[in-house]
Scaffold this active site. Structure first.
Site, PDB file in Angstrom:
ATOM      1  N   GLY A   1       0.824  -1.210   0.000  1.00 60.08           N
ATOM      2  CA  GLY A   1       0.000   0.000   0.000  1.00 60.08           C
ATOM      3  C   GLY A   1       0.852   1.252   0.000  1.00 60.08           C
TER       4      GLY A   1
ATOM      5  N   ASP B   1       0.491  -9.089   1.993  1.00 63.15           N
ATOM      6  CA  ASP B   1      -0.561  -8.215   1.453  1.00 63.15           C
ATOM      7  C   ASP B   1      -1.454  -9.034   0.532  1.00 63.15           C
ATOM      8  OD1 ASP B   1      -1.877  -5.940  -0.040  1.00 63.15           O
ATOM      9  OD2 ASP B   1      -0.387  -4.776   1.068  1.00 63.15           O
TER      10      ASP B   1
ATOM     11  N   THR C   1      -6.185  -3.051  -1.790  1.00 64.05           N
ATOM     12  CA  THR C   1      -6.096  -1.612  -2.105  1.00 64.05           C
ATOM     13  C   THR C   1      -4.673  -1.220  -2.495  1.00 64.05           C
ATOM     14  OG1 THR C   1      -5.652  -0.968   0.199  1.00 64.05           O
ATOM     15  CG2 THR C   1      -7.961  -1.022  -0.481  1.00 64.05           C
TER      16      THR C   1
ATOM     17  N   VAL D   1      -4.576 -10.930   5.900  1.00 62.01           N
ATOM     18  CA  VAL D   1      -4.155 -10.951   7.312  1.00 62.01           C
ATOM     19  C   VAL D   1      -5.292 -11.323   8.261  1.00 62.01           C
ATOM     20  CG1 VAL D   1      -2.206  -9.343   7.147  1.00 62.01           C
ATOM     21  CG2 VAL D   1      -4.507  -8.451   7.570  1.00 62.01           C
TER      22      VAL D   1
ATOM     23  N   ARG E   1       4.625 -15.521  18.708  1.00 65.36           N
ATOM     24  CA  ARG E   1       5.292 -16.807  18.404  1.00 65.36           C
ATOM     25  C   ARG E   1       6.764 -16.614  18.104  1.00 65.36           C
ATOM     26  NH1 ARG E   1       0.951 -17.768  14.995  1.00 65.36           N
ATOM     27  NH2 ARG E   1       2.318 -17.660  13.211  1.00 65.36           N
TER      28      ARG E   1
ATOM     29  N   ALA F   1      -0.418  -0.048  13.449  1.00 65.02           N
ATOM     30  CA  ALA F   1      -0.810   1.272  12.937  1.00 65.02           C
ATOM     31  C   ALA F   1      -2.251   1.552  13.301  1.00 65.02           C
ATOM     32  CB  ALA F   1      -0.643   1.315  11.416  1.00 65.02           C
TER      33      ALA F   1
ATOM     34  N   TYR G   1     -14.248   1.701  10.399  1.00 67.37           N
ATOM     35  CA  TYR G   1     -12.814   1.978  10.447  1.00 67.37           C
ATOM     36  C   TYR G   1     -12.405   2.410  11.856  1.00 67.37           C
ATOM     37  CZ  TYR G   1      -8.313   4.066   9.080  1.00 67.37           C
ATOM     38  OH  TYR G   1      -6.987   4.390   8.974  1.00 67.37           O
TER      39      TYR G   1
ATOM     40  N   LYS H   1     -10.151   0.135  14.522  1.00 66.59           N
ATOM     41  CA  LYS H   1      -8.846   0.590  15.014  1.00 66.59           C
ATOM     42  C   LYS H   1      -8.838   0.677  16.534  1.00 66.59           C
ATOM     43  CE  LYS H   1      -6.525   1.154  11.176  1.00 66.59           C
ATOM     44  NZ  LYS H   1      -5.214   0.519  10.938  1.00 66.59           N
TER      45      LYS H   1
ATOM     46  N   ARG I   1      -9.068  10.226  -1.067  1.00 60.34           N
ATOM     47  CA  ARG I   1      -8.523  11.080  -0.015  1.00 60.34           C
ATOM     48  C   ARG I   1      -8.253  12.477  -0.578  1.00 60.34           C
ATOM     49  NH1 ARG I   1      -4.788   6.786   3.351  1.00 60.34           N
ATOM     50  NH2 ARG I   1      -4.517   5.695   1.379  1.00 60.34           N
TER      51      ARG I   1
HETATM   52  P1  NAD Z   1      -3.404   1.651   1.675  1.00 57.45           P
HETATM   53  O1  NAD Z   1      -4.815   1.276   1.366  1.00 57.45           O
HETATM   54  O2  NAD Z   1      -2.609   2.341   0.630  1.00 57.45           O
HETATM   55  O3  NAD Z   1      -2.586   0.368   2.138  1.00 57.45           O
HETATM   56  C1  NAD Z   1      -3.160  -0.677   2.854  1.00 57.45           C
HETATM   57  C2  NAD Z   1      -2.523  -1.968   2.370  1.00 57.45           C
HETATM   58  O4  NAD Z   1      -3.067  -3.057   3.144  1.00 57.45           O
HETATM   59  C3  NAD Z   1      -2.842  -2.280   0.915  1.00 57.45           C
HETATM   60  O5  NAD Z   1      -1.699  -2.719   0.237  1.00 57.45           O
HETATM   61  C4  NAD Z   1      -3.895  -3.378   0.997  1.00 57.45           C
HETATM   62  O6  NAD Z   1      -3.883  -4.224  -0.134  1.00 57.45           O
HETATM   63  C5  NAD Z   1      -3.477  -4.092   2.268  1.00 57.45           C
HETATM   64  N1  NAD Z   1      -4.586  -4.800   2.921  1.00 57.45           N
HETATM   65  C6  NAD Z   1      -5.780  -4.313   3.315  1.00 57.45           C
HETATM   66  N2  NAD Z   1      -6.517  -5.270   3.907  1.00 57.45           N
HETATM   67  C7  NAD Z   1      -5.749  -6.397   3.883  1.00 57.45           C
HETATM   68  C8  NAD Z   1      -5.938  -7.726   4.341  1.00 57.45           C
HETATM   69  N3  NAD Z   1      -7.071  -8.096   4.947  1.00 57.45           N
HETATM   70  N4  NAD Z   1      -4.935  -8.623   4.162  1.00 57.45           N
HETATM   71  C9  NAD Z   1      -3.774  -8.266   3.557  1.00 57.45           C
HETATM   72  N5  NAD Z   1      -3.541  -7.030   3.097  1.00 57.45           N
HETATM   73  C10 NAD Z   1      -4.516  -6.101   3.260  1.00 57.45           C
HETATM   74  O7  NAD Z   1      -3.461   2.530   3.012  1.00 57.45           O
HETATM   75  P2  NAD Z   1      -2.316   3.372   3.729  1.00 57.45           P
HETATM   76  O8  NAD Z   1      -2.700   4.804   3.657  1.00 57.45           O
HETATM   77  O9  NAD Z   1      -0.992   2.963   3.248  1.00 57.45           O
HETATM   78  O10 NAD Z   1      -2.526   2.931   5.251  1.00 57.45           O
HETATM   79  C11 NAD Z   1      -1.690   1.963   5.857  1.00 57.45           C
HETATM   80  C12 NAD Z   1      -2.041   1.848   7.332  1.00 57.45           C
HETATM   81  O11 NAD Z   1      -1.839   3.094   8.000  1.00 57.45           O
HETATM   82  C13 NAD Z   1      -3.492   1.451   7.604  1.00 57.45           C
HETATM   83  O12 NAD Z   1      -3.537   0.579   8.694  1.00 57.45           O
HETATM   84  C14 NAD Z   1      -4.141   2.761   7.964  1.00 57.45           C
HETATM   85  O13 NAD Z   1      -5.257   2.566   8.810  1.00 57.45           O
HETATM   86  C15 NAD Z   1      -3.013   3.499   8.664  1.00 57.45           C
HETATM   87  N6  NAD Z   1      -3.197   4.952   8.578  1.00 57.45           N
HETATM   88  C16 NAD Z   1      -2.924   5.624   7.428  1.00 57.45           C
HETATM   89  C17 NAD Z   1      -3.119   6.990   7.382  1.00 57.45           C
HETATM   90  C18 NAD Z   1      -2.815   7.804   6.152  1.00 57.45           C
HETATM   91  O14 NAD Z   1      -3.000   9.024   6.173  1.00 57.45           O
HETATM   92  N7  NAD Z   1      -2.338   7.231   5.068  1.00 57.45           N
HETATM   93  C19 NAD Z   1      -3.610   7.667   8.507  1.00 57.45           C
HETATM   94  C20 NAD Z   1      -3.897   6.931   9.643  1.00 57.45           C
HETATM   95  C21 NAD Z   1      -3.667   5.576   9.685  1.00 57.45           C
END
Ligand code: NAD
Length: 305
Positions: free
Chosen positions: A13, A34, A38, A55, A104, A112, A143, A147, A184
């Protein structure tokens, strides 16, 4: 000594791919877990091992693991509103399996979390001690509550199993590899500005955001990984800007002739968001350094090219 072996869930991601890149640069062996719902394979830097897995199911990896960074979860409102149950699964079961993997393997794990745990805050700026103001049945709750549940799970793994687990609460972060259509604010504004279309601002645009450039955020996340602090620790840029200001700056840095168009407000859209980063400064010696204009320029260059 063999290199540190790090598992990054969500490594395909936006944030995860930058984290993988930074870890590789430090000489770590990196494994990305992954399912690409997304993210995309192209985001994963060369040299990173890829395990295509959800996951929300048990994670079984051979070999030692020193560190787990759990980022896998749909993060953009457009994504989590499209997959509400999967978002709850990723935050719930996904966090459980990431913590269980760390237990483990005897690894440190950083989970996160998000500023969304503060909901529409009644305290400003938000310190880690604030419990939040979240609507548990609103559209965004899948969401926010996933979290919050993930944080409770992390605390419970520390208490019950003695896992070296930490929580970071990430505030809005932007930069290269965000998808143009992920809903976003900054990629949407950039896409609209570069296409010469009006920039759509929800409501009056006076709601505020605090926007952190991705390089800063990754530095903070890795500092947390290298510490043994349980958190939660806020990671974000405390410089507060209105949405309208972001729209205007985007028009400026892209040299666009677009105008701003106000559209309907979004349900449960927080009015104000700003991290108090005192704890991150004290414990991690971290603070963001990239100003909004500079970050926007870098992102715009990648976006246009
Ligand atoms: P993103 O959507 O770009 O990345 C998320 C990644 O997780 C993707 O590659 C997606 O394929 C993978 N994914 C989702 N569900 C999955 C699953 N069940 N099994 C395996 N892979 C899975 O989002 P991001 O912006 O990179 O966010 C990453 C993390 O940071 C998230 O946990 C998000 O909640 C947290 N976060 C991000 C922001 C931000 O501003 N970008 C802010 C607060 C928290």
């Amino acid at each position: 000594m063999s290199p540190e072996r790090v598992v990054v869930t969500g490594g395909a991601g936006f944030l995860g791919s930058h984290v993988c890149e930074a870890l590789l640069a430090e000489g770590a062996e990196v494994v990305c877990v992954d399912d690409f719902r997304t993210g995309s394979r192209e985001n994963v830097p060369d040299g990173v091992g890829v395990v295509a897995a959800d996951v929300s199911r048990p994670l079984d990896l051979l070999g030692p693991v020193d560190l787990v960074l759990h980022l896998a979860c749909p993060a953009s409102p457009a994504d989590y509103l499209r997959m509400p149950l999967d978002t709850l699964r990723a935050g719930g079961f996904g966090t459980y399996h990431a913590l269980e993997l760390a237990r483990r393997k005897g690894a440190r794990v950083v989970v996160a979390s998000t500023s969304e745990v503060y909901g529409d805050p009644e305290e400003h700026p938000q310190r880690e001690s604030y419990w939040g103001h979240v609507n548990p049945i609103g559209p965004r709750s899948v969401y926010d509550e996933a979290k919050r549940f993930g944080e409770a799970m992390t605390v419970a793994f520390r208490a019950e199993h003695g896992v070296d687990a930490g929580i970071v609460r990430i505030f809005n972060t932007y930069g290269p590899r965000m998808r143009a259509n992920d809903g976003r604010m900054i990629p949407t504004f950039l896409r609209q500005a570069l296409a010469g279309e009006p920039l759509t601002v929800h409501g009056d645009g006076l709601q505020t955001r605090s926007l952190c450039y991705v390089d800063d955020l990754v530095r903070g996340l890795l500092a947390m990984a290298r510490s043994d602090h349980p958190g939660p620790i806020n990671l974000g840029n405390p410089a507060e800007v209105t949405v309208l200001d972001v729209a205007r700056k985007t028009i400026e840095v892209t040299g666009s002739s677009s105008v701003v168009r106000h559209v309907e407000s979004m349900t449960d859209d927080p009015r104000r968001r700003r991290p108090d980063i005192t704890l991150a400064q004290e414990v991690l010696h971290w603070r963001p350094t990239v100003p909004l204009e500079e970050g926007l320029r870098s992102f715009a260059r990648e976006f246009a090219g």
